[in-house]
Design a protein around this motif. Structure first.
Motif, PDB file in Angstrom:
ATOM      1  N   ILE A 107       0.828  -1.207   0.000  1.00 18.84           N
ATOM      2  CA  ILE A 107       0.000   0.000   0.000  1.00 18.84           C
ATOM      3  C   ILE A 107       0.861   1.255   0.000  1.00 18.84           C
ATOM      4  CG2 ILE A 107      -0.233   0.320   2.497  1.00 18.84           C
ATOM      5  CD1 ILE A 107      -3.118   0.618  -0.011  1.00 18.84           C
ATOM      6  N   VAL A 108       2.077   1.177   0.531  1.00 19.12           N
ATOM      7  CA  VAL A 108       2.973   2.331   0.497  1.00 19.12           C
ATOM      8  C   VAL A 108       3.316   2.680  -0.953  1.00 19.12           C
ATOM      9  CG1 VAL A 108       5.283   3.184   1.094  1.00 19.12           C
ATOM     10  CG2 VAL A 108       3.937   1.934   2.785  1.00 19.12           C
ATOM     11  N   ALA A 109       3.614   1.655  -1.754  1.00 19.36           N
ATOM     12  CA  ALA A 109       3.935   1.887  -3.163  1.00 19.36           C
ATOM     13  C   ALA A 109       2.740   2.460  -3.912  1.00 19.36           C
ATOM     14  CB  ALA A 109       4.394   0.582  -3.814  1.00 19.36           C
ATOM     15  N   GLN A 165       2.954  15.072  -6.826  1.00 22.22           N
ATOM     16  CA  GLN A 165       4.132  14.231  -7.014  1.00 22.22           C
ATOM     17  C   GLN A 165       5.391  15.065  -6.834  1.00 22.22           C
ATOM     18  OE1 GLN A 165       4.318  10.662  -7.780  1.00 22.22           O
ATOM     19  NE2 GLN A 165       2.263  10.946  -6.930  1.00 22.22           N
ATOM     20  N   VAL A 166       6.370  14.511  -6.145  1.00 22.26           N
ATOM     21  CA  VAL A 166       7.646  15.201  -5.925  1.00 22.26           C
ATOM     22  C   VAL A 166       8.767  14.315  -6.441  1.00 22.26           C
ATOM     23  CG1 VAL A 166       6.784  16.430  -3.909  1.00 22.26           C
ATOM     24  CG2 VAL A 166       7.887  14.213  -3.605  1.00 22.26           C
ATOM     25  N   PRO A 167       9.915  14.916  -6.791  1.00 20.45           N
ATOM     26  CA  PRO A 167      11.041  14.119  -7.287  1.00 20.45           C
ATOM     27  C   PRO A 167      11.445  13.035  -6.285  1.00 20.45           C
ATOM     28  CG  PRO A 167      11.420  16.460  -7.671  1.00 20.45           C
ATOM     29  CD  PRO A 167      10.199  16.362  -6.818  1.00 20.45           C
ATOM     30  N   GLY A 168      11.682  11.866  -6.797  1.00 24.62           N
ATOM     31  CA  GLY A 168      12.118  10.751  -5.957  1.00 24.62           C
ATOM     32  C   GLY A 168      11.003   9.877  -5.450  1.00 24.62           C
ATOM     33  N   LEU A 169       9.752  10.359  -5.546  1.00 18.19           N
ATOM     34  CA  LEU A 169       8.626   9.587  -5.011  1.00 18.19           C
ATOM     35  C   LEU A 169       8.388   8.327  -5.819  1.00 18.19           C
ATOM     36  CD1 LEU A 169       6.639   9.803  -2.672  1.00 18.19           C
ATOM     37  CD2 LEU A 169       5.028  10.945  -4.209  1.00 18.19           C
ATOM     38  N   ARG A 170       8.525   8.444  -7.135  1.00 19.23           N
ATOM     39  CA  ARG A 170       8.330   7.270  -8.001  1.00 19.23           C
ATOM     40  C   ARG A 170       9.406   6.223  -7.720  1.00 19.23           C
ATOM     41  NH1 ARG A 170       3.830   6.110 -11.352  1.00 19.23           N
ATOM     42  NH2 ARG A 170       4.393   4.163 -12.372  1.00 19.23           N
ATOM     43  N   LEU A 171      10.637   6.664  -7.530  1.00 21.67           N
ATOM     44  CA  LEU A 171      11.723   5.738  -7.217  1.00 21.67           C
ATOM     45  C   LEU A 171      11.463   5.046  -5.885  1.00 21.67           C
ATOM     46  CD1 LEU A 171      14.480   4.507  -7.800  1.00 21.67           C
ATOM     47  CD2 LEU A 171      15.525   6.535  -6.732  1.00 21.67           C
ATOM     48  N   LEU A 172      10.999   5.796  -4.908  1.00 19.29           N
ATOM     49  CA  LEU A 172      10.660   5.204  -3.620  1.00 19.29           C
ATOM     50  C   LEU A 172       9.602   4.120  -3.795  1.00 19.29           C
ATOM     51  CD1 LEU A 172      10.620   5.146  -0.482  1.00 19.29           C
ATOM     52  CD2 LEU A 172       8.878   6.941  -0.591  1.00 19.29           C
ATOM     53  N   ALA A 173       8.584   4.419  -4.591  1.00 19.03           N
ATOM     54  CA  ALA A 173       7.526   3.445  -4.833  1.00 19.03           C
ATOM     55  C   ALA A 173       8.069   2.178  -5.473  1.00 19.03           C
ATOM     56  CB  ALA A 173       6.448   4.064  -5.713  1.00 19.03           C
ATOM     57  N   LEU A 227       0.460  -0.515 -11.051  1.00 17.48           N
ATOM     58  CA  LEU A 227       0.712   0.919 -10.991  1.00 17.48           C
ATOM     59  C   LEU A 227       2.195   1.281 -10.905  1.00 17.48           C
ATOM     60  CD1 LEU A 227      -2.119   1.934  -8.481  1.00 17.48           C
ATOM     61  CD2 LEU A 227      -2.108   2.255 -10.969  1.00 17.48           C
ATOM     62  N   VAL A 228       2.990   0.393 -10.322  1.00 18.50           N
ATOM     63  CA  VAL A 228       4.403   0.700 -10.082  1.00 18.50           C
ATOM     64  C   VAL A 228       5.325  -0.284 -10.787  1.00 18.50           C
ATOM     65  CG1 VAL A 228       6.180   1.020  -8.314  1.00 18.50           C
ATOM     66  CG2 VAL A 228       3.812   1.655  -7.821  1.00 18.50           C
ATOM     67  N   ALA A 275      -0.107  14.687   3.854  1.00 16.38           N
ATOM     68  CA  ALA A 275       0.184  14.569   5.287  1.00 16.38           C
ATOM     69  C   ALA A 275      -0.053  13.144   5.772  1.00 16.38           C
ATOM     70  CB  ALA A 275      -0.678  15.549   6.074  1.00 16.38           C
ATOM     71  N   LEU A 276      -1.151  12.547   5.334  1.00 19.58           N
ATOM     72  CA  LEU A 276      -1.450  11.169   5.728  1.00 19.58           C
ATOM     73  C   LEU A 276      -0.419  10.204   5.159  1.00 19.58           C
ATOM     74  CD1 LEU A 276      -5.331  11.230   5.291  1.00 19.58           C
ATOM     75  CD2 LEU A 276      -4.102  10.867   7.437  1.00 19.58           C
ATOM     76  N   PHE A 277       0.067  10.487   3.948  1.00 26.21           N
ATOM     77  CA  PHE A 277       1.105   9.629   3.373  1.00 26.21           C
ATOM     78  C   PHE A 277       2.386   9.710   4.191  1.00 26.21           C
ATOM     79  CE2 PHE A 277       4.791   8.994   0.586  1.00 26.21           C
ATOM     80  CZ  PHE A 277       4.561   7.672   0.220  1.00 26.21           C
ATOM     81  N   ALA A 278       2.713  10.903   4.671  1.00 25.30           N
ATOM     82  CA  ALA A 278       3.900  11.052   5.514  1.00 25.30           C
ATOM     83  C   ALA A 278       3.762  10.218   6.787  1.00 25.30           C
ATOM     84  CB  ALA A 278       4.119  12.524   5.855  1.00 25.30           C
ATOM     85  N   VAL A 279       2.555  10.220   7.369  1.00 27.52           N
ATOM     86  CA  VAL A 279       2.295   9.390   8.556  1.00 27.52           C
ATOM     87  C   VAL A 279       2.442   7.916   8.203  1.00 27.52           C
ATOM     88  CG1 VAL A 279       0.542   8.686  10.223  1.00 27.52           C
ATOM     89  CG2 VAL A 279       0.785  11.098   9.623  1.00 27.52           C
ATOM     90  N   LEU A 280       1.870   7.522   7.059  1.00 30.42           N
ATOM     91  CA  LEU A 280       1.972   6.129   6.609  1.00 30.42           C
ATOM     92  C   LEU A 280       3.423   5.716   6.428  1.00 30.42           C
ATOM     93  CD1 LEU A 280       0.936   3.463   5.310  1.00 30.42           C
ATOM     94  CD2 LEU A 280       0.777   4.712   3.150  1.00 30.42           C
ATOM     95  N   LEU A 281       4.197   6.555   5.759  1.00 36.20           N
ATOM     96  CA  LEU A 281       5.596   6.220   5.489  1.00 36.20           C
ATOM     97  C   LEU A 281       6.381   6.070   6.788  1.00 36.20           C
ATOM     98  CD1 LEU A 281       7.517   5.755   3.119  1.00 36.20           C
ATOM     99  CD2 LEU A 281       8.077   8.195   3.178  1.00 36.20           C
ATOM    100  N   GLY A 282       6.140   6.969   7.733  1.00 38.84           N
ATOM    101  CA  GLY A 282       6.825   6.873   9.018  1.00 38.84           C
ATOM    102  C   GLY A 282       6.437   5.615   9.776  1.00 38.84           C
ATOM    103  N   ALA A 283       5.139   5.312   9.793  1.00 35.47           N
ATOM    104  CA  ALA A 283       4.663   4.115  10.493  1.00 35.47           C
ATOM    105  C   ALA A 283       5.236   2.860   9.852  1.00 35.47           C
ATOM    106  CB  ALA A 283       3.140   4.068  10.479  1.00 35.47           C
ATOM    107  N   TRP A 284       5.221   2.818   8.516  1.00 35.27           N
ATOM    108  CA  TRP A 284       5.751   1.636   7.815  1.00 35.27           C
ATOM    109  C   TRP A 284       7.232   1.435   8.120  1.00 35.27           C
ATOM    110  CZ3 TRP A 284       9.562   1.589   3.973  1.00 35.27           C
ATOM    111  CH2 TRP A 284       9.802   0.335   3.408  1.00 35.27           C
TER     112      TRP A 284
END
Length: 359
Positions: free
Chosen positions: A29-31, A40-48, A106-107, A333-342
């Motif tokens: 779900i993070v991806a 979308q910000v630079p590097g987000l696709r690579l992270l996914a 999607l990824v 903001a919720l994605f930032a919370v998700l990423l930190g929790a993950w």
């Protein structure tokens, strides 16, 4: 309950259970959430892409470990099914298949090609949907006929077996445009909405039971507190499903029904989003209160990931359909919370595997 989830004591319950597939759900779900954000910000696709690869490794590793465990412990699967807590986590494997399947579409297409990604997605969607419908019927059947269920037994995990059809509805919407125009598209669209209703109504029943249990019997064991976050799963996933299916409605049904289905994404999604935020606030308060005393690490911590991720994708869907800036900000903001929790849960899980505390 705590012993079952943290370190199963029942001789028939092997340490590798269906709850391990929650790690695949939470990683996938993070991806998906990363590439569906309204900003979308630079590097987000690579992270996914990196997270998608990790999700694939986890799916293979957990599946292999499960099969090997069943071979060495022939009674393990039956023991899990007969356990009134662990049985509910049989909803995790089908959701893992569905979550990784849509993440591949999607990824993963960036790395393996769109045709191969679509093929993987289609196969996993069919497998996950079939498996999920079995759990949606089978686990409640066991609860109603075989499990010894105490009065204070209702917990967030009861949602696990009935949520997979909602995940099928949300992800199946992305298969609609891939099918040839005609009856097949309409059939898939209709089935997805039917699974939406199946899961939604069953989830509302369970959420009511969980609320009642909390009111009468309070929070209970600390190890069970993270499962409160599972309630966000059907809420966020249903918002995602309504918006995804609404977007594809014009391909499957004629006017005026297509416009009605599209409008339903907002008419349904916005009020439910409000309740999801209410529940997130309650779950946060209870979690913080428990953590101040002691919140032991168990696999239930993965409840902090996938359910939150569904709220991220749901919020992104609402933002896309309304263009509202505050929804775009909320999704990020919720994605930032998700990423930190993950990140926290993934590191703690890896540490638990390496030191043997989770095995």
């Amino acid at each position: 309950m705590t012993a079952t989830l943290a370190a199963p004591a029942h001789p028939q319950v092997a340490s590798i259970g269906p709850n391990w597939f929650a790690s695949v759900m939470g990683t996938s779900i993070v991806a998906t959430a990363a590439v569906t954000l309204p900003v979308q910000v630079p590097g987000l696709r690579l992270l996914a892409q990196v997270v998608w690869v990790l999700a694939g490794v986890l799916l293979l590793a957990v599946s292999t470990a499960t099969v090997l465990h069943w071979r060495h412990h022939p009674g393990a699967a039956r023991g899990h099914a007969s356990n009134p807590v662990m049985a509910h986590f049989y909803g995790a494997p089908p959701m893992a298949l569905l979550a990784f399947g849509v993440a591949t579409h999607l990824v993963g297409a960036d790395l393996i090609g769109s045709s191969a990604a679509l093929g993987v997605f289609a196969v996993l969607w069919v497998a996950g949907t079939g498996y999920g419908l079995v759990t949606a019927v089978g686990v409640p059947y066991l609860v109603f006929t075989r499990h010894d269920v105490p009065e204070d037994a209702a917990f967030g995990g009861w949602l696990m077996p009935v949520v997979p059809p909602m995940v099928s509805a949300a992800t199946g919407a992305l298969l609609v445009p891939e099918l040839p125009a005609g009856q097949l598209r309409t059939t898939l669209f209709t089935l997805c909405w039917s699974m939406f209703g199946l899961s939604l109504l069953a989830s509302l029943v369970v959420i009511t039971l969980v609320w009642g249990r909390l009111a009468r019997h309070k929070v209970g064991a600390a190890a069970m507190v993270p499962t409160l976050w599972i309630v966000l799963g059907p809420l966020g996933q249903s918002i995602t499903a309504a918006n995804n299916l609404g977007t594809q409605a014009h391909l499957a049904v004629p006017s005026p029904y297509a416009a009605a289905f599209q409008a339903l994404g907002l008419v349904y999604g916005l009020p439910v989003w409000g309740f999801a935020l209410l529940w997130a606030g309650i779950a946060t308060a209870v979690t913080v209160r428990t953590a101040r005393a002691h919140l032991p690490f168990t696999l239930t911590w993965w409840s902090f990931t996938f359910p939150v991720g569904t709220v991220v994708t749901g919020t992104s869907g609402l933002a896309a359909h309304t263009g509202e800036t505050f929804l775009q900000v909320a999704a990020v903001a919720l994605f930032a919370v998700l990423l930190g929790a993950w990140a926290v849960v993934a590191v703690r899980t890896a540490r638990g595997v390496l030191d043997g505390s989770l095995l």
